[in-house]
Design a protein around this motif. Sequence first.
Motif, short mmCIF file in Angstrom:
data_model
loop_
_atom_site.label_atom_id
_atom_site.label_comp_id
_atom_site.label_asym_id
_atom_site.label_seq_id
_atom_site.Cartn_x
_atom_site.Cartn_y
_atom_site.Cartn_z
N ALA A 1 23.63 46.39 52.25
CA ALA A 1 22.36 45.80 51.77
C ALA A 1 22.63 44.60 50.87
O ALA A 1 21.71 43.86 50.53
CB ALA A 1 21.56 46.86 51.02
N HIS A 2 23.89 44.37 50.51
CA HIS A 2 24.22 43.25 49.61
C HIS A 2 24.38 41.94 50.38
O HIS A 2 24.44 41.92 51.61
CB HIS A 2 25.51 43.56 48.85
CG HIS A 2 26.68 43.88 49.74
ND1 HIS A 2 27.38 42.91 50.41
CD2 HIS A 2 27.26 45.07 50.08
CE1 HIS A 2 28.35 43.48 51.11
NE2 HIS A 2 28.29 44.79 50.93
N GLY A 3 24.51 40.85 49.61
CA GLY A 3 24.79 39.54 50.20
C GLY A 3 26.29 39.27 50.23
O GLY A 3 27.10 40.21 50.19
N SER A 4 26.67 37.99 50.24
CA SER A 4 28.08 37.64 50.47
C SER A 4 28.90 37.59 49.18
O SER A 4 30.09 37.30 49.22
CB SER A 4 28.16 36.28 51.17
OG SER A 4 27.58 35.29 50.34
N ALA A 5 28.28 37.88 48.05
CA ALA A 5 28.98 37.95 46.74
C ALA A 5 30.07 36.88 46.60
O ALA A 5 31.24 37.21 46.40
CB ALA A 5 29.55 39.35 46.52
N PRO A 6 29.73 35.62 46.68
CA PRO A 6 30.76 34.56 46.66
C PRO A 6 31.61 34.56 45.40
O PRO A 6 32.74 34.09 45.42
CB PRO A 6 29.95 33.26 46.78
CG PRO A 6 28.52 33.62 46.68
CD PRO A 6 28.37 35.09 46.85
N ASP A 7 31.08 35.14 44.30
CA ASP A 7 31.85 35.15 43.04
C ASP A 7 33.13 35.98 43.15
O ASP A 7 34.08 35.74 42.40
CB ASP A 7 30.96 35.68 41.89
CG ASP A 7 30.32 37.02 42.20
OD1 ASP A 7 30.03 37.29 43.38
OD2 ASP A 7 30.10 37.80 41.25
N ILE A 8 33.19 36.93 44.08
CA ILE A 8 34.41 37.74 44.18
C ILE A 8 35.07 37.60 45.56
O ILE A 8 36.00 38.35 45.89
CB ILE A 8 34.12 39.25 43.90
CG1 ILE A 8 33.00 39.77 44.81
CG2 ILE A 8 33.78 39.46 42.43
CD1 ILE A 8 32.91 41.31 44.83
N ALA A 9 34.62 36.64 46.35
CA ALA A 9 35.14 36.50 47.72
C ALA A 9 36.61 36.10 47.72
O ALA A 9 37.07 35.37 46.85
CB ALA A 9 34.32 35.44 48.46
N ALA B 1 36.16 43.32 46.74
CA ALA B 1 34.83 43.83 47.15
C ALA B 1 34.86 45.34 47.36
O ALA B 1 35.89 45.93 47.68
CB ALA B 1 34.41 43.14 48.44
N ASN B 2 33.71 45.93 47.17
CA ASN B 2 33.52 47.35 47.48
C ASN B 2 33.09 47.44 48.96
O ASN B 2 32.02 46.95 49.33
CB ASN B 2 32.41 47.91 46.57
CG ASN B 2 32.11 49.37 46.85
OD1 ASN B 2 32.52 49.91 47.88
ND2 ASN B 2 31.40 50.01 45.95
N PRO B 3 33.92 48.08 49.79
CA PRO B 3 33.58 48.13 51.22
C PRO B 3 32.68 49.31 51.61
O PRO B 3 32.28 49.43 52.77
CB PRO B 3 34.95 48.28 51.89
CG PRO B 3 35.75 49.06 50.90
CD PRO B 3 35.25 48.69 49.53
P1 ATP Z 1 21.38 38.09 49.13
O1 ATP Z 1 20.16 37.45 48.58
O2 ATP Z 1 22.00 37.37 50.26
O3 ATP Z 1 21.21 39.57 49.38
P2 ATP Z 1 22.29 38.13 46.43
O4 ATP Z 1 22.05 36.80 45.87
O5 ATP Z 1 21.34 39.24 46.13
O6 ATP Z 1 22.51 38.00 48.00
P3 ATP Z 1 24.83 39.42 46.43
O7 ATP Z 1 25.71 38.60 47.29
O8 ATP Z 1 24.29 40.67 47.02
O9 ATP Z 1 23.67 38.52 45.86
O10 ATP Z 1 25.64 39.78 45.15
C1 ATP Z 1 25.10 40.01 43.87
C2 ATP Z 1 26.25 40.47 42.97
O11 ATP Z 1 26.53 41.84 43.25
C3 ATP Z 1 27.55 39.71 43.29
O12 ATP Z 1 27.71 38.65 42.46
C4 ATP Z 1 28.63 40.75 43.12
O13 ATP Z 1 29.12 40.73 41.81
C5 ATP Z 1 27.92 42.07 43.36
N1 ATP Z 1 28.22 42.63 44.68
C6 ATP Z 1 27.44 42.56 45.79
N2 ATP Z 1 28.02 43.19 46.80
C7 ATP Z 1 29.18 43.69 46.33
C8 ATP Z 1 30.25 44.45 46.90
N3 ATP Z 1 30.21 44.87 48.19
N4 ATP Z 1 31.29 44.76 46.13
C9 ATP Z 1 31.35 44.39 44.84
N5 ATP Z 1 30.39 43.67 44.24
C10 ATP Z 1 29.31 43.32 44.98
#
Ligand code: ATP
Length: 369
Positions: free
Chosen positions: A288-296, A301-303
């Motif tokens: 359900a999360h996005g691409s979390a570019p801050d930790i890419a 990442a948590n899989p």
């Molecule tokens: P989107 O709008 O595309 O869903 P978003 O802007 O809500 O994306 P995410 O990419 O989901 O943002 O990430 C939000 C924060 O949550 C990230 O900066 C990251 O720190 C954390 N995060 C999201 N997914 C993971 C994950 N699988 N493992 C670890 N941290 C995650």
Amino acid sequence: MSQEKAHGERRYRIATIDGDGIGPEVCQSTVAVLREACGSSLLDFEMHEGGAGRYTRTGEVLPRSTEDACRAADAILHGAAGLPGVTYADGTEVGNDLHLMLRSRLDLYANVRPIKLYPGVNGPLKNWSPGQIDYVIVRENTEGLYASRGAGVNLRGEVVTDSLVMTRKGVERVARFSFALSRQRRGARRDGKHRLTVCDKANILRSYAFFRAVTTEVAGDFPDVELDYAYADAITVHMLRKPDFYDVIVAENMFGDIISDLGAGTIGGLGMAPSGELGDRHGLFQGAHGSAPDIAGQDAANPFATILSGVMMLQWLAQTHGDDRLHKAADRVESAVTRVLEAGAWLPRDIGGTARCSEVTQAVCRALK
Ligand code: ATP
């Protein structure tokens, strides 16, 4: 011929799109886990490109070949898409179009987002234990406010509008899907009742009053499922104070997006929240999360969100094709995930551990052996 035998030779084609940011890490982690669980005779993973990175190289976020492959496949597995700097002229992000286009073109109208607290995960709701938080949010996925993406009006930079779209057909089918889902479940954790909660702002806007009215009409066909209503603002408090009350919650697209992130927060965060986007013919599975570019690219990442989306994919394929081998594989993966979380030695960083994405993957694969 027994069902097992009838499906003995059947293989399933999985169109796999890594995407951007942490997408490749969590997607390949899930492929490794599913290969371990299913052996080499059940699933064929076909890798395809798409997302913001692909757009910067070729100008296509969803290449034609990827769309065709998704259409032809038995299911779609996706990591995540989107990069902050890659935007259209209007400022909106390009990468989201990968799944937004697939949602509308493959008619994936029900976005199923389980909110389940697993053992070993320290959620922020300290008074609630695993087994007490276990419900599902169904986000309507093709209409609502997001249906206006790219079609809103910007009048001379002074007045801007996006319209919220609802159709009888769209509301009816997601309502029917949600009631049927409640029937398949074991009921709310508090009282075992099959319950559908309609999340809206029916007190403020006609569109939401319509969403509520049409869902109430559909309820007539499901007398065994209790109908419940909650306003979108109030439910954010209820989800923290009485999570065991919920069984299935159905919500308009944007509200569903927002409350499912809140739900994810209650079970350890976005890294623990899977999703399955389902239509009558196709299914797309991604965290359900996005691409979390801050930790890419850091193996941080948590899989689990994607691995659990893989479990949903196996369950959906099993149900669609009546193939018990897939049911068994789904159970094995979920049980392996549960054991790894419970043991606590290989927890990813976002839920308090120190394990890298690759180490979590290996731990789940070992638990499957
Ligand atoms: P989107 O709008 O595309 O869903 P978003 O802007 O809500 O994306 P995410 O990419 O989901 O943002 O990430 C939000 C924060 O949550 C990230 O900066 C990251 O720190 C954390 N995060 C999201 N997914 C993971 C994950 N699988 N493992 C670890 N941290 C995650």
